[in-house]
Design a protein around this motif. Structure first.
Motif, PDB file in Angstrom:
ATOM      1  N   GLU A  34      43.559   8.509 -29.398  1.00  0.00           N
ATOM      2  CA  GLU A  34      43.016   8.614 -28.042  1.00  0.00           C
ATOM      3  C   GLU A  34      43.933   9.497 -27.200  1.00  0.00           C
ATOM      4  O   GLU A  34      45.130   9.282 -27.144  1.00  0.00           O
ATOM      5  CB  GLU A  34      42.884   7.211 -27.420  1.00  0.00           C
ATOM      6  CG  GLU A  34      42.610   7.197 -25.923  1.00  0.00           C
ATOM      7  CD  GLU A  34      41.380   8.013 -25.493  1.00  0.00           C
ATOM      8  OE1 GLU A  34      40.322   7.881 -26.123  1.00  0.00           O
ATOM      9  OE2 GLU A  34      41.508   8.804 -24.536  1.00  0.00           O
TER      10      GLU A  34
ATOM     11  N   GLY B  33      24.650   7.994 -24.846  1.00  0.00           N
ATOM     12  CA  GLY B  33      23.905   8.019 -23.588  1.00  0.00           C
ATOM     13  C   GLY B  33      24.235   6.859 -22.669  1.00  0.00           C
ATOM     14  O   GLY B  33      25.401   6.534 -22.442  1.00  0.00           O
TER      15      GLY B  33
ATOM     16  N   SER C  11      33.567   4.522 -21.149  1.00  0.00           N
ATOM     17  CA  SER C  11      33.647   3.091 -21.488  1.00  0.00           C
ATOM     18  C   SER C  11      34.361   2.254 -20.433  1.00  0.00           C
ATOM     19  O   SER C  11      34.324   1.027 -20.500  1.00  0.00           O
ATOM     20  CB  SER C  11      34.312   2.911 -22.861  1.00  0.00           C
ATOM     21  OG  SER C  11      33.563   3.579 -23.840  1.00  0.00           O
TER      22      SER C  11
HETATM   23  C1  FAD Z   1      27.746   4.747 -14.544  1.00  0.00           C
HETATM   24  C2  FAD Z   1      27.455   4.391 -15.982  1.00  0.00           C
HETATM   25  C3  FAD Z   1      26.676   3.259 -16.243  1.00  0.00           C
HETATM   26  C4  FAD Z   1      26.450   2.862 -17.565  1.00  0.00           C
HETATM   27  N1  FAD Z   1      25.791   1.688 -17.796  1.00  0.00           N
HETATM   28  C5  FAD Z   1      25.650   1.234 -19.063  1.00  0.00           C
HETATM   29  C6  FAD Z   1      25.043  -0.024 -19.320  1.00  0.00           C
HETATM   30  O1  FAD Z   1      24.641  -0.733 -18.400  1.00  0.00           O
HETATM   31  N2  FAD Z   1      24.927  -0.452 -20.623  1.00  0.00           N
HETATM   32  C7  FAD Z   1      25.375   0.320 -21.671  1.00  0.00           C
HETATM   33  O2  FAD Z   1      25.246  -0.099 -22.820  1.00  0.00           O
HETATM   34  N3  FAD Z   1      25.953   1.536 -21.454  1.00  0.00           N
HETATM   35  C8  FAD Z   1      26.095   1.994 -20.183  1.00  0.00           C
HETATM   36  N4  FAD Z   1      26.673   3.219 -19.959  1.00  0.00           N
HETATM   37  C9  FAD Z   1      26.974   4.073 -21.098  1.00  0.00           C
HETATM   38  C10 FAD Z   1      28.243   3.706 -21.812  1.00  0.00           C
HETATM   39  O3  FAD Z   1      29.288   3.549 -20.873  1.00  0.00           O
HETATM   40  C11 FAD Z   1      28.564   4.831 -22.810  1.00  0.00           C
HETATM   41  O4  FAD Z   1      27.459   5.039 -23.663  1.00  0.00           O
HETATM   42  C12 FAD Z   1      29.767   4.502 -23.681  1.00  0.00           C
HETATM   43  O5  FAD Z   1      30.856   4.093 -22.897  1.00  0.00           O
HETATM   44  C13 FAD Z   1      30.156   5.717 -24.518  1.00  0.00           C
HETATM   45  O6  FAD Z   1      31.307   5.376 -25.255  1.00  0.00           O
HETATM   46  P1  FAD Z   1      32.123   6.464 -26.063  1.00  0.00           P
HETATM   47  O7  FAD Z   1      33.186   5.734 -26.775  1.00  0.00           O
HETATM   48  O8  FAD Z   1      31.170   7.298 -26.837  1.00  0.00           O
HETATM   49  O9  FAD Z   1      32.719   7.452 -24.939  1.00  0.00           O
HETATM   50  P2  FAD Z   1      34.076   7.362 -24.078  1.00  0.00           P
HETATM   51  O10 FAD Z   1      34.285   6.012 -23.523  1.00  0.00           O
HETATM   52  O11 FAD Z   1      34.027   8.493 -23.105  1.00  0.00           O
HETATM   53  O12 FAD Z   1      35.212   7.592 -25.164  1.00  0.00           O
HETATM   54  C14 FAD Z   1      35.484   8.851 -25.732  1.00  0.00           C
HETATM   55  C15 FAD Z   1      36.984   8.983 -25.801  1.00  0.00           C
HETATM   56  O13 FAD Z   1      37.340  10.118 -26.567  1.00  0.00           O
HETATM   57  C16 FAD Z   1      38.547  10.609 -26.060  1.00  0.00           C
HETATM   58  N5  FAD Z   1      38.729  11.992 -26.523  1.00  0.00           N
HETATM   59  C17 FAD Z   1      37.918  13.053 -26.265  1.00  0.00           C
HETATM   60  N6  FAD Z   1      38.400  14.155 -26.851  1.00  0.00           N
HETATM   61  C18 FAD Z   1      39.534  13.800 -27.508  1.00  0.00           C
HETATM   62  C19 FAD Z   1      40.475  14.511 -28.304  1.00  0.00           C
HETATM   63  N7  FAD Z   1      40.377  15.826 -28.538  1.00  0.00           N
HETATM   64  N8  FAD Z   1      41.533  13.822 -28.809  1.00  0.00           N
HETATM   65  C20 FAD Z   1      41.662  12.471 -28.584  1.00  0.00           C
HETATM   66  N9  FAD Z   1      40.785  11.765 -27.832  1.00  0.00           N
HETATM   67  C21 FAD Z   1      39.740  12.413 -27.299  1.00  0.00           C
HETATM   68  C22 FAD Z   1      38.363  10.501 -24.555  1.00  0.00           C
HETATM   69  O14 FAD Z   1      39.610  10.516 -23.862  1.00  0.00           O
HETATM   70  C23 FAD Z   1      37.622   9.180 -24.428  1.00  0.00           C
HETATM   71  O15 FAD Z   1      38.485   8.086 -24.148  1.00  0.00           O
HETATM   72  C24 FAD Z   1      26.937   3.646 -18.645  1.00  0.00           C
HETATM   73  C25 FAD Z   1      27.702   4.799 -18.374  1.00  0.00           C
HETATM   74  C26 FAD Z   1      27.959   5.157 -17.067  1.00  0.00           C
HETATM   75  C27 FAD Z   1      28.805   6.365 -16.803  1.00  0.00           C
END
Ligand code: FAD
Length: 385
Positions: free
Chosen positions: A32, A331, A42
């Motif tokens: 991370e 999403g 997240s």
């Molecule tokens: C306002 C809002 C409301 C939402 N409401 C809901 C809901 O009610 N219910 C629901 O289920 N979902 C909801 N979501 C969606 C949900 O939050 C996301 O789908 C989910 O958090 C995505 O998780 P992720 O791990 O893919 O992304 P992230 O949490 O963005 O994690 C990706 C990680 O990768 C890291 N990273 C990127 N590039 C690199 C690199 N080169 N090297 C090392 N690390 C890297 C980043 O720093 C980041 O921490 C909502 C989102 C938002 C913004």
């Protein structure tokens, strides 16, 4: 030089839950960039679980996650990760036909969904302006999620299985090794891994580019949210209110209300920040629809919800890059689908079939595969209910 079986890039809910699910008997390293897991999408969600939300694949993944969230394994969390909430899609006078149509559509997916009258809707959320309510679709089984509990349970479970979480480790280069596997350069040293998992959230296409892998056409979309006090009202028992045209929502959150304009503004991957105009638009819409006067916001934020064209997540090995596995495009449903996505991802990483319960719900590996973005693949279209 660290050598591991699987390196997962991205310490959000997607990477953390998949890393935990696949760590039995494998050396797994979670990389991370930030100093804390869960810094981006997240750490910024609205924390709702709804089985009527999203297209058919998303709904199946949510249903396949429900039992885990209601009664997680003892080593994950010693408590339920859900709480009853309910959701109400509220229409204005004149929208009765749309309300009826939506109630029928959603009841076909979740039988407890029903149409309710205007008086019933106002009784459930007494700040709604009665003359602005024509009726509502009530979804009693929508749940609140403990999103921090989900993330911490995943990280704890990964460590218990011998895995490592490395923060402050931005992946800056990815190169295939001659004998298979990948060499990964990070700001915290180099790593060799048999398999790389791309769970980089909004940065998933940028991460693929580091490896010379073709993008899947991910579009991060900014969503704004804020918290405000509602003096004189005990809001905890209210359902979430979404206006029928999805131009705003409000949701109880630890004694306050969370508000959002339900915006979806395309954005480059970044540390998303709320725009004044989006906050102002939401405040205006909420004040028109309710008797509330929002004097002060206690907290405001924005996050990126990242989608591909068909709005189905992308999970599976890249067809053109051996050992490169996608876990992206979650999403607006990354939390409510995370347990099923992690189980399915772990099965696919091991070369196994789709877990039986998910297959029964209609989940196929092909529907989620990154192969659907290859030249010549049939053009996918969005399939919303
Ligand atoms: C306002 C809002 C409301 C939402 N409401 C809901 C809901 O009610 N219910 C629901 O289920 N979902 C909801 N979501 C969606 C949900 O939050 C996301 O789908 C989910 O958090 C995505 O998780 P992720 O791990 O893919 O992304 P992230 O949490 O963005 O994690 C990706 C990680 O990768 C890291 N990273 C990127 N590039 C690199 C690199 N080169 N090297 C090392 N690390 C890297 C980043 O720093 C980041 O921490 C909502 C989102 C938002 C913004």
């Amino acid at each position: 030089m660290d050598v591991v079986d699987i390196a997962v890039i991205g310490g959000g809910i997607a990477g953390a839950s998949l890393a935990r699910a696949v760590a039995d008997g494998r050396r797994v390293l979670l990389l991370e960039r930030e100093s804390q897991p869960g810094t981006h999408a997240s750490g910024r969600s609205a924390a709702l679980f709804s089985e009527t939300y999203g297209n058919a694949v998303v709904r199946a993944l949510s249903t396949g996650s429900r039992d885990f969230l209601r009664a997680p394994p003892e080593d994950f969390a010693g408590f339920a990760l859900t709480r009853p909430r309910g959701a109400m899609h509220v229409g204005r006078p004149g929208q009765e036909e749309t309300i009826r149509g939506l109630a029928e559509t959603l009841a076909a997916l979740v039988p407890s969904v029903r149409e309710i009258g205007a008086a019933d809707a106002v009784a459930r959320v007494p700040v709604l302006q009665p003359q602005r309510v024509g009726g509502a679709v009530f979804e009693p089984e929508a749940l609140d999620l403990d999103t921090n509990g989900m993330l911490q349970g995943s990280l704890r479970g990964l460590r218990r299985r011998g895995g490592e979480v490395r923060t402050g480790a931005e992946v800056t280069a990815l190169a295939p090794l001659p004998g298979g596997g990948w060499r990964i350069e990070t700001t915290a040293g180099a790593v060799e891994a048999g398999i790389v998992v791309n769970a980089a959230g909004a940065w998933a296409d940028a991460t693929a580019a580091l490896a010379g892998v073709a993008p899947v056409g991910l579009v991060p979309k900014r969503r704004t949210a804020f918290l405000f006090d509602v003096p004189g009202h005990a809001v905890d028992g209210w359902p979430m209110v979404v206006d029928l045209d999805e131009t705003f929502y409000i949701k109880p959150d630890a004694g306050k209300l969370l508000g959002s304009p339900a915006d979806e503004t395309p954005s480059p991957p970044c540390d998303a920040q709320p725009e004044e105009i989006d906050v102002a638009v939401a405040v205006d819409r909420i004040e028109r629809a309710t008797t509330l006067q929002i004097r002060r916001l206690s907290h405001r934020w924005a996050g990126l919800r990242s989608f591909v064209a068909d709005k189905t997540p992308v999970l599976g090995f890249d067809p053109a890059a051996p050992g490169f596995f996608w876990c992206a495009g979650q999403g607006g449903y990354g939390f409510q689908t995370a347990p099923a996505m992690a189980r399915l991802g772990a099965a696919l990483l091991r070369g196994g079939p789709v877990p039986e319960d998910l297959a029964r719900l209609g989940v196929t590996a092909a529907a989620l595969s990154p192969a659907r973005f290859q030249a010549g693949a049939p053009i996918a279209t969005e399939t919303h209910p």
